[in-house]
Write an enzyme that holds these catalytic residues in place. Structure first.
Site, PDB file in Angstrom:
ATOM      1  N   GLY A  83       0.814  -1.211   0.000  1.00 29.31           N
ATOM      2  CA  GLY A  83       0.000   0.000   0.000  1.00 29.31           C
ATOM      3  C   GLY A  83       0.850   1.265   0.000  1.00 29.31           C
ATOM      4  N   THR A  84       1.888   1.266   0.799  1.00 28.23           N
ATOM      5  CA  THR A  84       2.710   2.480   0.913  1.00 28.23           C
ATOM      6  C   THR A  84       3.318   2.847  -0.437  1.00 28.23           C
ATOM      7  OG1 THR A  84       3.173   1.992   3.224  1.00 28.23           O
ATOM      8  CG2 THR A  84       4.709   3.471   2.110  1.00 28.23           C
ATOM      9  N   ASN A 164      -8.655   3.510   8.241  1.00 29.50           N
ATOM     10  CA  ASN A 164      -8.074   2.342   8.901  1.00 29.50           C
ATOM     11  C   ASN A 164      -8.321   2.312  10.406  1.00 29.50           C
ATOM     12  OD1 ASN A 164      -6.288   4.624   8.294  1.00 29.50           O
ATOM     13  ND2 ASN A 164      -4.818   3.615   9.599  1.00 29.50           N
ATOM     14  N   GLN A 192      -8.024  -0.342   3.027  1.00 31.01           N
ATOM     15  CA  GLN A 192      -8.921  -0.938   4.025  1.00 31.01           C
ATOM     16  C   GLN A 192     -10.308  -1.240   3.465  1.00 31.01           C
ATOM     17  OE1 GLN A 192      -8.008  -2.026   6.907  1.00 31.01           O
ATOM     18  NE2 GLN A 192      -6.027  -1.005   7.223  1.00 31.01           N
ATOM     19  N   GLY A 213      -1.607  -6.222  -0.126  1.00 27.67           N
ATOM     20  CA  GLY A 213      -1.839  -7.655   0.042  1.00 27.67           C
ATOM     21  C   GLY A 213      -2.056  -8.092   1.480  1.00 27.67           C
ATOM     22  N   HIS A 214      -1.273  -7.524   2.401  1.00 25.96           N
ATOM     23  CA  HIS A 214      -1.307  -8.097   3.753  1.00 25.96           C
ATOM     24  C   HIS A 214      -2.544  -7.693   4.558  1.00 25.96           C
ATOM     25  CE1 HIS A 214       0.101  -4.762   6.500  1.00 25.96           C
ATOM     26  NE2 HIS A 214       0.518  -4.250   5.351  1.00 25.96           N
ATOM     27  N   THR A 250      12.614  -6.985 -11.385  1.00 24.68           N
ATOM     28  CA  THR A 250      12.155  -8.325 -11.778  1.00 24.68           C
ATOM     29  C   THR A 250      10.912  -8.680 -10.976  1.00 24.68           C
ATOM     30  OG1 THR A 250      14.416  -8.933 -12.290  1.00 24.68           O
ATOM     31  CG2 THR A 250      12.851 -10.743 -12.007  1.00 24.68           C
ATOM     32  N   CYS A 338       1.283   1.591  12.611  1.00 21.13           N
ATOM     33  CA  CYS A 338       2.554   2.299  12.390  1.00 21.13           C
ATOM     34  C   CYS A 338       2.773   3.410  13.406  1.00 21.13           C
ATOM     35  CB  CYS A 338       2.634   2.901  10.986  1.00 21.13           C
ATOM     36  SG  CYS A 338       1.329   2.506   9.898  1.00 21.13           S
TER      37      CYS A 338
END
Ligand code: PLP
Length: 398
Positions: A83-84, A164, A192, A213-214, A250, A338
């Site tokens: 996301g960042t 969030n 979110q 993803g997380h 890659t 965070c």
């Protein structure tokens, strides 16, 4: 042991995990796909042999799955590290492409990824901040007045889809309408929102959209940026020109495949109404907690993602209560992960008009489709006891 929920094994002890907005565990199906790709799709997709073409096919399949969750075309999806990076790419790109437009518009409740990227791209004095009301919704009158004065000088608006900390849906649809009328491009941080409610870029006039993803049961280290067809993008990361020159490096095919699998799962759960069921469990849990003395909800009661509740307990500092809850094995937080160690009260709650003390007495509980009523009942009992103990201790001291 089930993979999720009660007694979730975090490697050392069973816990009741109510912090899914901070991160989610990797779903077994996602893990299976990830591990299969690590074993079988590790050839560099840019190479010329057939093994490489198989890796390319894996990435293409994943791109289609991510696009599917968002209502986008596969070519509109750029894989990123999370996301960042997605948020930073959209904001830095706009500032770079439009030096004649020095301003970036964000809101007062954005994640630090957005806030910091905006400050870095434009400088503090060029960041405009849209206010929210007491329930955490965008102040559309304020937006209209900002646009009336400044629209031609705004390179990009970056407004989140779902918050969030509170889970509130601040009203991206109405804000987007005003931005389109004013000709200001829009990026939305949907980190979110994706997987928790339908997110469809065909029904929202958005130029860029970020996911991670997380937050979706995929591993950390992968995310995506939706870039509307025809929307100009200046890459943040330069190199071999992968991802159509929009994000070099890659391609991590296994991570992309994991995100694709997570998006497929999320789409299935949304279609099956599993998120509605989460909302009902959240509401029941919330009612149990609101029945405690001095308990209040922060944020709009209906306009929010189904898995989140943000509550405050008067006279109960979260910094102390979280330690007790941790001893009970209840994982929750007082705001964004965070900022957890900053000691600062939540900027989101302050922006909604809470006093500093009230913000420091606030807690975020975030569920998943695997959170059970039994877990929530146990958590509610632990929370009730914690609230009572901490309140008694702090009253005795003061
Ligand atoms: N935006 C929001 C709303 C978030 O909640 C988060 C993570 O907490 C991010 C952005 C950053 O995402 P990531 O952790 O994938 O970099």
């Amino acid at each position: 042991m089930r993979w999720g929920a009660t007694g979730r094994n975090m490697g050392w002890s069973p816990v009741i995990y109510l912090d899914h907005n901070a991160t989610t565990p990797v779903h077994p199906e996602v893990r299976r796909v990830l591990s299969e790709c690590l074993d079988q799709a590790w050839a560099n997709p840019s190479s010329g042999y057939s093994a490489a073409r198989r890796t390319r096919a894996v990435i293409d399949g994943a791109r289609s799955a991510v696009a599917g969750l968002l209502g986008a075309e596969p070519e509109e999806i750029v894989f990123t590290s999370g996301g960042t990076e997605s948020v930073n790419t959209a904001i830095a790109s706009a500032a770079r492409l439009h030096p004649e437009k020095p301003l970036v518009l964000i809101s007062t409740i954005e994640h630090s990824a957005c806030e910091r990227a905006a400050m870095d791209a434009s400088g503090e004095s060029n960041v405009l901040r849209l206010r929210v009301d007491r329930e955490g919704r965008y102040d559309l009158g304020h937006l209209a007045s900002i646009l009336a004065g400044e629209a031609p000088r705004i390179a990009l608006a970056s407004l989140m889809w779902a918050n969030n900390e509170t889970g509130v849906l601040p009203g991206i649809e109405a804000a987007a309408e005003l931005l389109v009328e004013a000709g200001v491009p829009l990026h939305t941080d949907a980190v979110q929102a994706a997987g928790k409610l339908p997110v469809d870029v065909r029904s929202l006039p958005v130029d860029f959209l970020s996911i991670s993803g997380h937050k979706l049961f995929a591993p950390k280290g992968v995310g995506a940026l939706f870039v509307k067809r025809g929307a100009p993008l200046h890459a943040l990361i330069h190199g071999g020109g992968q991802e159509g020159g929009r994000r070099s490096g890659t391609e991590p095919a296994a991570l992309a495949a994991a995100l694709g699998a997570a998006c497929r799962l999320a789409a299935g759960k949304l279609a099956a109404g599993e998120l509605d069921a989460v909302g009902r469990r959240r509401d029941r849990f919330e009612q149990q907690l609101l029945a405690l003395p001095g308990a209040r909800r922060n944020g709009h009661p209906e306009q929010r993602i189904p898995n989140t509740t943000n509550l405050r307990f008067e006279g109960v500092p979260a910094s102390l209560a979280l330690v007790v809850l941790d001893e009970f094995g209840v994982c929750c937080s007082s705001g964004s992960a965070c900022k957890a160690r900053s000691g600062q009260p939540s900027h989101v709650l302050l922006a909604m008009g809470l006093e500093e003390k009230q913000a420091r007495e606030s807690f975020r509980f975030s569920l998943s489709v695997d959170t059970t009523d039994a877990e929530l009942d146990r958590a509610a009992r632990h929370i009730a006891e914690t609230v009572e103990r901490v309140r008694a201790a702090t009253t005795a001291v003061t």
